[in-house]
Design a protein around this motif. Structure first.
Motif, mmCIF file in Angstrom:
data_model
loop_
_atom_site.group_PDB
_atom_site.id
_atom_site.type_symbol
_atom_site.label_atom_id
_atom_site.label_comp_id
_atom_site.label_asym_id
_atom_site.label_seq_id
_atom_site.Cartn_x
_atom_site.Cartn_y
_atom_site.Cartn_z
ATOM 1 N N PHE A 19 16.778 -6.961 8.697
ATOM 2 C CA PHE A 19 16.897 -6.931 7.659
ATOM 3 C C PHE A 19 15.504 -7.174 6.842
ATOM 4 C CE2 PHE A 19 18.121 -7.137 3.046
ATOM 5 C CZ PHE A 19 18.573 -5.868 3.036
ATOM 6 N N PHE A 20 14.907 -8.358 7.186
ATOM 7 C CA PHE A 20 13.925 -8.937 6.579
ATOM 8 C C PHE A 20 12.675 -7.850 6.878
ATOM 9 C CE2 PHE A 20 9.943 -11.297 7.241
ATOM 10 C CZ PHE A 20 9.349 -11.656 6.009
ATOM 11 N N ILE A 21 12.618 -7.439 8.123
ATOM 12 C CA ILE A 21 11.548 -6.282 8.589
ATOM 13 C C ILE A 21 11.734 -5.017 7.850
ATOM 14 C CG2 ILE A 21 10.585 -5.164 10.622
ATOM 15 C CD1 ILE A 21 11.527 -7.575 12.623
ATOM 16 N N PHE A 22 12.938 -4.810 7.622
ATOM 17 C CA PHE A 22 13.279 -3.592 6.860
ATOM 18 C C PHE A 22 12.910 -3.603 5.256
ATOM 19 C CE2 PHE A 22 16.259 -1.132 4.101
ATOM 20 C CZ PHE A 22 15.842 0.088 4.391
ATOM 21 N N ILE A 23 13.102 -4.733 5.013
ATOM 22 C CA ILE A 23 12.400 -5.107 3.415
ATOM 23 C C ILE A 23 10.858 -5.020 3.492
ATOM 24 C CG2 ILE A 23 12.287 -6.713 1.562
ATOM 25 C CD1 ILE A 23 14.922 -5.397 1.526
ATOM 26 N N LEU A 24 10.374 -5.813 4.493
ATOM 27 C CA LEU A 24 8.876 -5.789 4.435
ATOM 28 C C LEU A 24 8.518 -4.321 4.539
ATOM 29 C CD1 LEU A 24 6.199 -7.338 4.738
ATOM 30 C CD2 LEU A 24 6.605 -7.445 7.151
ATOM 31 N N PHE A 25 9.026 -3.498 5.470
ATOM 32 C CA PHE A 25 8.653 -2.318 5.630
ATOM 33 C C PHE A 25 8.477 -1.378 4.208
ATOM 34 C CE2 PHE A 25 10.035 2.225 6.141
ATOM 35 C CZ PHE A 25 8.859 2.875 7.044
ATOM 36 N N LEU A 26 9.857 -1.670 3.440
ATOM 37 C CA LEU A 26 9.931 -0.863 2.327
ATOM 38 C C LEU A 26 8.797 -1.239 1.126
ATOM 39 C CD1 LEU A 26 13.691 -0.773 1.856
ATOM 40 C CD2 LEU A 26 12.282 1.015 2.332
ATOM 41 N N LEU A 27 8.432 -2.648 1.225
ATOM 42 C CA LEU A 27 7.491 -3.227 0.310
ATOM 43 C C LEU A 27 6.047 -2.632 0.884
ATOM 44 C CD1 LEU A 27 7.138 -4.804 -1.869
ATOM 45 C CD2 LEU A 27 6.555 -6.873 -0.442
ATOM 46 N N CYS A 28 5.759 -2.415 1.957
ATOM 47 C CA CYS A 28 4.483 -1.810 2.571
ATOM 48 C C CYS A 28 4.140 -0.668 1.917
ATOM 49 C CB CYS A 28 4.484 -1.722 3.942
ATOM 50 S SG CYS A 28 4.212 -3.293 4.906
ATOM 51 N N ILE A 29 5.222 0.364 1.918
ATOM 52 C CA ILE A 29 5.228 1.627 1.482
ATOM 53 C C ILE A 29 5.100 1.420 -0.070
ATOM 54 C CG2 ILE A 29 6.678 3.642 0.842
ATOM 55 C CD1 ILE A 29 8.178 3.548 3.626
ATOM 56 N N TRP A 30 5.930 0.534 -0.699
ATOM 57 C CA TRP A 30 5.619 0.368 -2.234
ATOM 58 C C TRP A 30 4.188 -0.009 -2.725
ATOM 59 C CZ3 TRP A 30 4.130 -3.086 -5.356
ATOM 60 C CH2 TRP A 30 4.484 -3.231 -7.076
ATOM 61 N N VAL A 31 3.795 -0.906 -1.809
ATOM 62 C CA VAL A 31 2.240 -1.273 -2.089
ATOM 63 C C VAL A 31 1.349 0.122 -1.845
ATOM 64 C CG1 VAL A 31 0.323 -2.630 -1.532
ATOM 65 C CG2 VAL A 31 2.681 -3.780 -1.567
ATOM 66 N N LEU A 32 1.443 0.882 -1.017
ATOM 67 C CA LEU A 32 0.627 1.991 -0.560
ATOM 68 C C LEU A 32 0.667 2.953 -1.857
ATOM 69 C CD1 LEU A 32 1.493 2.982 3.211
ATOM 70 C CD2 LEU A 32 -0.977 2.186 2.101
ATOM 71 N N ILE A 33 1.764 3.109 -2.367
ATOM 72 C CA ILE A 33 2.079 4.109 -3.545
ATOM 73 C C ILE A 33 1.411 3.765 -4.865
ATOM 74 C CG2 ILE A 33 3.734 5.095 -4.986
ATOM 75 C CD1 ILE A 33 5.670 5.026 -2.504
ATOM 76 N N ASP A 34 1.489 2.220 -4.802
ATOM 77 C CA ASP A 34 1.271 1.584 -6.072
ATOM 78 C C ASP A 34 -0.391 1.384 -6.246
ATOM 79 O OD1 ASP A 34 1.495 -0.286 -8.357
ATOM 80 O OD2 ASP A 34 0.566 -1.514 -7.254
ATOM 81 N N ASP A 35 -1.016 1.310 -4.969
ATOM 82 C CA ASP A 35 -2.558 1.376 -4.804
ATOM 83 C C ASP A 35 -3.016 2.772 -5.092
ATOM 84 O OD1 ASP A 35 -2.482 -1.373 -4.077
ATOM 85 O OD2 ASP A 35 -2.698 -0.896 -2.187
ATOM 86 N N TYR A 36 -2.163 3.820 -4.521
ATOM 87 C CA TYR A 36 -2.768 5.047 -4.830
ATOM 88 C C TYR A 36 -2.583 5.552 -6.295
ATOM 89 C CZ TYR A 36 -2.827 10.174 -4.694
ATOM 90 O OH TYR A 36 -2.964 11.606 -4.938
ATOM 91 N N ALA A 37 -1.338 5.242 -6.716
ATOM 92 C CA ALA A 37 -1.346 5.656 -8.359
ATOM 93 C C ALA A 37 -2.146 4.898 -9.215
ATOM 94 C CB ALA A 37 0.369 5.054 -8.538
ATOM 95 N N ASP A 38 -2.828 3.821 -8.840
ATOM 96 C CA ASP A 38 -3.683 2.975 -9.690
ATOM 97 C C ASP A 38 -5.035 3.703 -10.066
ATOM 98 O OD1 ASP A 38 -1.952 0.811 -10.431
ATOM 99 O OD2 ASP A 38 -2.648 -0.396 -8.612
ATOM 100 N N ASN A 39 -5.166 4.734 -9.014
ATOM 101 C CA ASN A 39 -6.498 5.545 -9.335
ATOM 102 C C ASN A 39 -6.165 6.554 -9.972
ATOM 103 O OD1 ASN A 39 -7.935 3.502 -7.525
ATOM 104 N ND2 ASN A 39 -7.028 4.291 -5.922
ATOM 105 N N ILE A 40 -4.950 7.013 -10.353
ATOM 106 C CA ILE A 40 -4.686 8.143 -11.052
ATOM 107 C C ILE A 40 -4.361 7.985 -12.516
ATOM 108 C CG2 ILE A 40 -3.224 10.263 -11.063
ATOM 109 C CD1 ILE A 40 -2.736 10.045 -8.169
ATOM 110 N N ASP A 41 -4.753 8.639 -13.577
ATOM 111 C CA ASP A 41 -4.354 8.374 -14.848
ATOM 112 C C ASP A 41 -3.694 9.481 -15.563
ATOM 113 O OD1 ASP A 41 -4.330 7.166 -17.429
ATOM 114 O OD2 ASP A 41 -6.318 7.798 -18.146
ATOM 115 N N SER A 42 -2.474 9.395 -15.685
ATOM 116 C CA SER A 42 -1.402 10.403 -16.203
ATOM 117 C C SER A 42 -0.174 9.740 -16.480
ATOM 118 C CB SER A 42 -1.046 11.613 -14.963
ATOM 119 O OG SER A 42 -0.284 11.193 -14.279
ATOM 120 N N LEU A 43 0.616 10.315 -17.494
ATOM 121 C CA LEU A 43 1.693 9.877 -18.041
ATOM 122 C C LEU A 43 2.672 9.734 -16.782
ATOM 123 C CD1 LEU A 43 3.262 8.824 -20.597
ATOM 124 C CD2 LEU A 43 3.975 11.334 -21.049
#
Length: 262
Positions: A19-43
């Motif tokens: 389950f820890f590995i599963f949470i880590l996997f989800l967080l990896c996806i979260w960070v990827l999306i967060d990094d990508y979204a930081d470069n886009i300026d929209s509501l």
């Protein structure tokens, strides 16, 4: 010792390794999306980031609730609880951080310092040293003393507010300043300060481990996310551990009162 805190965090996080590995996997996806979204300026992207952070806070709050109830492992993801607690905790974080920032700015600005933030200062030691040596010793002492006292007090109120929210699910309890002050008195201000300092040092050590670079882009990315996850767990687990003291002492008081009545 902060190392002891770090071991407790690691044991809690890895109690159920799959389950820890599963949470880590989800967080990896979260960070990827967060990094990508930081470069886009929209509501829409801003709203997406708010929702994502609310979900992150929400799961963190379920960790806090689990620890308050003497849990030993990362809690399962209950989407309804995560969303509700996430939204409410986002409000609590915003209000208390706003108040903290306002108070610390009042004492920092006249001395020519940026707003006092002990965690940031420990995270960036070279910049902190440069900042301190560029001011007079008297100003530095006033900044460190007043800033530390006010920082700890505001953090105590915010953490107990979040602990109350995790325990009751009610926003009202998170803004009951009289009740929060009573809870801090129950723990003991000095004891709380010592415990929070150990938690803060554990967070700083986890963060500094990020200087270790793995010679593989994917593994190095996972390493960074792993440390980020451990920092988050340390923060929310610490809140739960502190509020658990309040609950246990209330339970002891109630049992003692029942015995006296009988």
């Amino acid at each position: 010792m902060p190392v002891f805190k770090m071991k407790k965090v690691w044991d809690y996080a890895t109690y159920n390794k799959p389950f820890f590995i599963f949470i880590l996997f989800l967080l990896c996806i979260w960070v990827l999306i967060d990094d990508y979204a930081d470069n886009i300026d929209s509501l829409r992207v801003i709203l997406l980031l708010i929702v994502m952070n609310s979900v992150l806070f929400g799961y963190g709050m379920t960790v806090t609730r689990d620890r308050i109830n003497n849990g030993k492992r990362l809690p399962k993801i209950m989407l309804k609880d995560v969303l509700i607690l996430g939204f409410k905790s986002f409000i609590v974080f915003g209000v208390y951080f706003g108040i903290q920032g306002f108070i610390l700015k009042i004492i920092s600005s006249p001395l020519g310092f940026p707003p006092f933030d002990l965690e940031d200062m420990l995270m960036d030691a070279p910049e902190t040293v440069h900042l301190l040596i560029s001011h007079s010793p008297v100003d530095v002492l006033m900044f460190l003393f007043l800033g530390s006292v006010l920082f700890y007090i505001t953090v105590f109120f915010m953490e107990i507010a979040l602990g109350r929210l995790a325990d009751t699910g009610e926003l009202k309890s998170a803004f009951d300043l009289v009740g929060i002050k009573r809870d801090i008195d129950t723990i003991g201000w000095w004891e709380y300060a010592k415990d929070y300092t150990l938690i803060l040092l554990a967070i700083v050590i986890f963060s500094y481990l990020n200087i270790i670079v793995i010679p593989n882009d994917i593994l190095n990315y996972i390493w960074g996310v792993l440390l980020y996850l451990l920092v988050l767990i340390t923060q929310f687990l610490g809140i739960g551990a502190v509020y658990n003291i309040v609950k246990e002492k209330e339970k002891e008081k109630s049992e003692s009162s029942q015995v006296e009545q009988s």
